[in-house]
Motif scaffolding. Sequence first.
Motif, PDB file in Angstrom:
ATOM      1  N   VAL A  18       0.927  -1.239   0.438  1.00 54.56           N
ATOM      2  CA  VAL A  18      -0.340  -0.143  -0.286  1.00 54.56           C
ATOM      3  C   VAL A  18       1.258   1.759  -0.424  1.00 54.56           C
ATOM      4  O   VAL A  18       1.884   1.448   0.688  1.00 54.56           O
ATOM      5  CB  VAL A  18      -0.678   0.008   1.174  1.00 54.56           C
ATOM      6  CG1 VAL A  18      -2.086   1.140   1.701  1.00 54.56           C
ATOM      7  CG2 VAL A  18      -1.454  -1.070   1.362  1.00 54.56           C
ATOM      8  N   ALA A  23       8.633   4.923  -2.769  1.00 51.71           N
ATOM      9  CA  ALA A  23       9.976   4.368  -3.290  1.00 51.71           C
ATOM     10  C   ALA A  23      10.338   3.898  -2.078  1.00 51.71           C
ATOM     11  O   ALA A  23      11.305   2.553  -2.334  1.00 51.71           O
ATOM     12  CB  ALA A  23      11.224   6.095  -2.655  1.00 51.71           C
ATOM     13  N   ILE A  31      19.577  12.845  -0.802  1.00 49.25           N
ATOM     14  CA  ILE A  31      21.712  12.417  -0.022  1.00 49.25           C
ATOM     15  C   ILE A  31      21.593  11.102   0.423  1.00 49.25           C
ATOM     16  O   ILE A  31      20.829  10.171   1.196  1.00 49.25           O
ATOM     17  CB  ILE A  31      22.210  13.565   1.745  1.00 49.25           C
ATOM     18  CG1 ILE A  31      22.058  14.524   1.287  1.00 49.25           C
ATOM     19  CG2 ILE A  31      22.717  13.162   1.621  1.00 49.25           C
ATOM     20  CD1 ILE A  31      21.960  15.948   1.779  1.00 49.25           C
ATOM     21  N   TRP A  67       0.293  10.280   5.170  1.00 54.36           N
ATOM     22  CA  TRP A  67      -0.807   8.810   4.899  1.00 54.36           C
ATOM     23  C   TRP A  67      -1.006   7.178   5.993  1.00 54.36           C
ATOM     24  O   TRP A  67      -2.145   6.451   5.396  1.00 54.36           O
ATOM     25  CB  TRP A  67      -1.716   8.868   3.639  1.00 54.36           C
ATOM     26  CG  TRP A  67      -1.929   9.915   3.233  1.00 54.36           C
ATOM     27  CD1 TRP A  67      -3.221  11.037   2.787  1.00 54.36           C
ATOM     28  CD2 TRP A  67      -0.663  10.502   1.708  1.00 54.36           C
ATOM     29  NE1 TRP A  67      -3.160  11.964   2.179  1.00 54.36           N
ATOM     30  CE2 TRP A  67      -1.602  11.808   1.436  1.00 54.36           C
ATOM     31  CE3 TRP A  67       0.183  10.541   1.562  1.00 54.36           C
ATOM     32  CZ2 TRP A  67      -0.515  12.080   0.638  1.00 54.36           C
ATOM     33  CZ3 TRP A  67       1.111  10.854   0.532  1.00 54.36           C
ATOM     34  CH2 TRP A  67       0.151  12.111   0.200  1.00 54.36           C
ATOM     35  N   VAL A 103      -6.005   2.974  -1.192  1.00 56.58           N
ATOM     36  CA  VAL A 103      -6.921   1.610  -0.563  1.00 56.58           C
ATOM     37  C   VAL A 103      -8.010   2.151   0.352  1.00 56.58           C
ATOM     38  O   VAL A 103      -7.311   2.831   1.118  1.00 56.58           O
ATOM     39  CB  VAL A 103      -5.767   1.231   0.548  1.00 56.58           C
ATOM     40  CG1 VAL A 103      -6.372   0.397   1.572  1.00 56.58           C
ATOM     41  CG2 VAL A 103      -4.674   0.251  -0.559  1.00 56.58           C
ATOM     42  N   PHE A 122      23.551  20.703  -2.460  1.00 53.07           N
ATOM     43  CA  PHE A 122      24.315  20.085  -3.602  1.00 53.07           C
ATOM     44  C   PHE A 122      24.771  20.536  -4.599  1.00 53.07           C
ATOM     45  O   PHE A 122      24.101  21.773  -4.798  1.00 53.07           O
ATOM     46  CB  PHE A 122      22.657  19.440  -4.018  1.00 53.07           C
ATOM     47  CG  PHE A 122      21.693  18.572  -3.386  1.00 53.07           C
ATOM     48  CD1 PHE A 122      22.188  16.730  -3.660  1.00 53.07           C
ATOM     49  CD2 PHE A 122      20.771  19.171  -2.194  1.00 53.07           C
ATOM     50  CE1 PHE A 122      20.930  15.648  -2.967  1.00 53.07           C
ATOM     51  CE2 PHE A 122      19.903  18.019  -1.906  1.00 53.07           C
ATOM     52  CZ  PHE A 122      19.610  16.867  -1.492  1.00 53.07           C
ATOM     53  N   GLY A 180      14.185   8.339   4.502  1.00 47.44           N
ATOM     54  CA  GLY A 180      14.652   7.172   4.289  1.00 47.44           C
ATOM     55  C   GLY A 180      14.736   6.689   2.962  1.00 47.44           C
ATOM     56  O   GLY A 180      15.185   5.883   2.262  1.00 47.44           O
ATOM     57  N   LEU A 209       5.927  16.686   0.856  1.00 49.40           N
ATOM     58  CA  LEU A 209       6.320  15.902   2.695  1.00 49.40           C
ATOM     59  C   LEU A 209       6.876  15.379   3.422  1.00 49.40           C
ATOM     60  O   LEU A 209       7.748  15.325   2.682  1.00 49.40           O
ATOM     61  CB  LEU A 209       4.513  15.320   2.406  1.00 49.40           C
ATOM     62  CG  LEU A 209       3.615  15.983   1.620  1.00 49.40           C
ATOM     63  CD1 LEU A 209       2.673  14.684   2.210  1.00 49.40           C
ATOM     64  CD2 LEU A 209       3.281  17.379   2.442  1.00 49.40           C
ATOM     65  N   TYR A 210       6.867  16.316   4.424  1.00 46.54           N
ATOM     66  CA  TYR A 210       8.113  15.327   5.552  1.00 46.54           C
ATOM     67  C   TYR A 210       6.852  14.902   6.227  1.00 46.54           C
ATOM     68  O   TYR A 210       6.141  14.989   6.894  1.00 46.54           O
ATOM     69  CB  TYR A 210       8.666  16.521   6.260  1.00 46.54           C
ATOM     70  CG  TYR A 210      10.351  16.959   5.940  1.00 46.54           C
ATOM     71  CD1 TYR A 210      10.742  17.519   7.142  1.00 46.54           C
ATOM     72  CD2 TYR A 210      10.447  16.222   4.951  1.00 46.54           C
ATOM     73  CE1 TYR A 210      12.270  17.644   6.779  1.00 46.54           C
ATOM     74  CE2 TYR A 210      11.970  16.534   4.515  1.00 46.54           C
ATOM     75  CZ  TYR A 210      13.081  17.015   5.650  1.00 46.54           C
ATOM     76  OH  TYR A 210      14.299  17.439   5.168  1.00 46.54           O
TER      77      TYR A 210
HETATM   78  C1  LIG Z   1      11.955  18.265   0.716  1.00 46.17           C
HETATM   79  C2  LIG Z   1      12.663  16.560   1.214  1.00 46.17           C
HETATM   80  C3  LIG Z   1      13.985  16.197   1.229  1.00 46.17           C
HETATM   81  C4  LIG Z   1      14.727  15.217   1.651  1.00 46.17           C
HETATM   82  N1  LIG Z   1      16.020  14.593   1.362  1.00 46.17           N
HETATM   83  C5  LIG Z   1      16.050  13.822   1.816  1.00 46.17           C
HETATM   84  C6  LIG Z   1      17.823  12.892   1.757  1.00 46.17           C
HETATM   85  O1  LIG Z   1      18.808  14.235   1.536  1.00 46.17           O
HETATM   86  N2  LIG Z   1      18.031  12.164   2.114  1.00 46.17           N
HETATM   87  C7  LIG Z   1      16.881  10.889   2.372  1.00 46.17           C
HETATM   88  O2  LIG Z   1      17.202   9.793   2.533  1.00 46.17           O
HETATM   89  N3  LIG Z   1      15.889  10.654   2.407  1.00 46.17           N
HETATM   90  C8  LIG Z   1      15.635  12.592   2.141  1.00 46.17           C
HETATM   91  N4  LIG Z   1      14.255  12.567   2.069  1.00 46.17           N
HETATM   92  C9  LIG Z   1      13.195  11.747   2.783  1.00 46.17           C
HETATM   93  C10 LIG Z   1      12.185  10.837   2.059  1.00 46.17           C
HETATM   94  O3  LIG Z   1      12.151  11.281   0.315  1.00 46.17           O
HETATM   95  C11 LIG Z   1      11.348  10.048   2.093  1.00 46.17           C
HETATM   96  O4  LIG Z   1      11.360   9.255   3.015  1.00 46.17           O
HETATM   97  C12 LIG Z   1      10.728   9.273   1.596  1.00 46.17           C
HETATM   98  O5  LIG Z   1      10.951   9.647  -0.242  1.00 46.17           O
HETATM   99  C13 LIG Z   1       9.676   8.482   1.798  1.00 46.17           C
HETATM  100  O6  LIG Z   1       8.986   7.571   0.789  1.00 46.17           O
HETATM  101  P1  LIG Z   1       7.979   6.829   1.180  1.00 46.17           P
HETATM  102  O7  LIG Z   1       7.444   5.811  -0.598  1.00 46.17           O
HETATM  103  O8  LIG Z   1       7.664   6.072   2.416  1.00 46.17           O
HETATM  104  O9  LIG Z   1       6.890   8.052   1.029  1.00 46.17           O
HETATM  105  P2  LIG Z   1       5.855   8.819  -0.523  1.00 46.17           P
HETATM  106  O10 LIG Z   1       6.859   8.684  -1.438  1.00 46.17           O
HETATM  107  O11 LIG Z   1       5.689  10.321   0.381  1.00 46.17           O
HETATM  108  O12 LIG Z   1       4.969   7.565  -0.879  1.00 46.17           O
HETATM  109  C14 LIG Z   1       3.648   7.051   0.085  1.00 46.17           C
HETATM  110  C15 LIG Z   1       2.654   6.608  -0.716  1.00 46.17           C
HETATM  111  O13 LIG Z   1       1.237   6.834  -0.387  1.00 46.17           O
HETATM  112  C16 LIG Z   1       0.498   6.566  -1.090  1.00 46.17           C
HETATM  113  N5  LIG Z   1      -0.733   6.541  -0.294  1.00 46.17           N
HETATM  114  C17 LIG Z   1      -1.178   7.378   0.050  1.00 46.17           C
HETATM  115  N6  LIG Z   1      -2.117   6.579   1.243  1.00 46.17           N
HETATM  116  C18 LIG Z   1      -2.492   5.853   0.684  1.00 46.17           C
HETATM  117  C19 LIG Z   1      -3.781   4.838   0.451  1.00 46.17           C
HETATM  118  N7  LIG Z   1      -4.926   4.925   0.935  1.00 46.17           N
HETATM  119  N8  LIG Z   1      -3.997   3.880  -0.935  1.00 46.17           N
HETATM  120  C20 LIG Z   1      -2.406   3.508  -0.843  1.00 46.17           C
HETATM  121  N9  LIG Z   1      -1.861   4.910  -1.992  1.00 46.17           N
HETATM  122  C21 LIG Z   1      -1.325   5.448  -0.773  1.00 46.17           C
HETATM  123  C22 LIG Z   1       0.761   8.035  -1.358  1.00 46.17           C
HETATM  124  O14 LIG Z   1      -0.127   8.054  -2.765  1.00 46.17           O
HETATM  125  C23 LIG Z   1       2.083   7.879  -2.242  1.00 46.17           C
HETATM  126  O15 LIG Z   1       2.261   7.359  -3.604  1.00 46.17           O
HETATM  127  C24 LIG Z   1      13.954  14.004   1.684  1.00 46.17           C
HETATM  128  C25 LIG Z   1      12.247  14.084   1.637  1.00 46.17           C
HETATM  129  C26 LIG Z   1      11.414  15.216   1.716  1.00 46.17           C
HETATM  130  C27 LIG Z   1      10.741  16.159   1.502  1.00 46.17           C
END
Ligand SMILES: Cc1cc2nc3c(=O)[nH]c(=O)nc-3n(C[C@H](O)[C@H](O)[C@H](O)COP(=O)(O)OP(=O)(O)OC[C@H]3O[C@@H](n4cnc5c(N)ncnc54)[C@H](O)[C@@H]3O)c2cc1C
Length: 388
Positions: A10, A14, A51, A205, A173, A256, A343, A314-315
């Motif tokens: 879900v 990344a 990074i 989310w 979901v 960077f 992450g 988003l953080y």
């Molecule tokens: C500006 C910025 C700079 C950053 N720099 C770094 C860095 O230099 N180095 C590093 O290691 N990390 C960095 N990070 C952190 C890193 O980018 C994130 O920790 C990582 O991208 C999180 O990935 P994710 O897949 O968990 O989240 P997301 O990419 O947000 O994916 C979550 C997904 O869940 C989906 N979703 C939500 N609810 C539902 C639902 N009900 N049903 C189905 N799908 C759903 C959303 O649509 C989304 O696609 C940075 C973050 C930001 C914002």
Amino acid sequence: MAEPVDYVVVGLGALGSAAAWQLARRGHSVVGLDRFALGHDRGASHETSRILRHSYHTPGYVELTLEAYADWADLEESSGESLVTTTGGLDLFPPDPAISPSDYLASMDEVGIAYDVLDADEVTRRWPAFRLPEGTLALHQADAAIVPAARGTAAMQAQARRHGADLRGEQPVLGLVDHGGAGVEVGTASGTVRCRGVVVTADAWTNDVLRHLDVDVPLEVTWEQVTYFSPAEAARFAPGTMPLWIWMDDPSFYGFPTYGEQTVKAAQDCGGPSIDPDDRGADVVDAAMLERLSTFMGEVLPGSGAPVRSKRCLYTLTPDRDFVLAPVPGHDGVVVGLGAAHGFKFAPTFGRLLADLVTTGSSATDLTAFRMDRPALTDPDYAANWLV
Ligand SMILES: Cc1cc2nc3c(=O)[nH]c(=O)nc-3n(C[C@H](O)[C@H](O)[C@H](O)COP(=O)(O)OP(=O)(O)OC[C@H]3O[C@@H](n4cnc5c(N)ncnc54)[C@H](O)[C@@H]3O)c2cc1C
């Protein structure tokens, strides 16, 4: 009739894309679901660069970075794409910094990561674009690198699909029912999927999905902003003449060298306002954040030029800024991955460890620090600290 598969992921940012890849390459049938179109820019894994580094504040994280580098190399080999751009990295600690260098020094020493300790003059001699306050201490780690955010995520999605994963965008979901040993049902607008286990990688989310199990994790979502500056002499900011850097103070900034374009990207860490991810509206530039960052860049990297564009992101922060990489207590078939806004560098590793957890219930890597029942996530009086 519920559609039967082995595992459901879900959220296909990344972390989820990495989990889908790792599960599918092990021969499992996988359905990945995302509420938005794949490759969207509403979450945390879009845009240009992230990074990858060894320098961290605990030996546990430094150890985990060794796995991260190996997993990125695995992804490069599997995809045939070059994804890791080594630039070297500087952790910059001004006089009386809010973030202590001693944790970083001790953690890298304990794991055996090589680094140099430099003073302000030595930094400016080696990288003339910097203007640092007298007394600044710098840790230079030569393996620090840039990994591509959107392109890296797409590479993991392509690998997942290459191994047969069925990735579906615009499929939010809407329900989750845990039947224990009999599996888990995942509800979407177009039907129900029944599986052995679910990986929840929904970042901002996460609680939207876990509420179906009456579970709520204390998370803070903030609306961050990165900005691209246009230096008059871009060559002074190119990889090789400029490392990536992190300003270890409060406020904390990072940036960077040029990457794929003649601009310099920078941002404040944890500088954005709290926000409801469903209530963010269109991407607008936050003038106060831009002003704060531009003032800093003008002082420390005076040649970086004027801001040319900004992008929001988003953080999702846990109170201790540690990851969640664990099964939901009482729901062994549902595991959660959350990067606590640092992450991305670990995304391929998250995928491998989440696949271990959902298929076997355990992992060779010690994940105790990332449990969901740890005090920071269960003690309502836990004092949040995001500056690490
Ligand atoms: C500006 C910025 C700079 C950053 N720099 C770094 C860095 O230099 N180095 C590093 O290691 N990390 C960095 N990070 C952190 C890193 O980018 C994130 O920790 C990582 O991208 C999180 O990935 P994710 O897949 O968990 O989240 P997301 O990419 O947000 O994916 C979550 C997904 O869940 C989906 N979703 C939500 N609810 C539902 C639902 N009900 N049903 C189905 N799908 C759903 C959303 O649509 C989304 O696609 C940075 C973050 C930001 C914002």
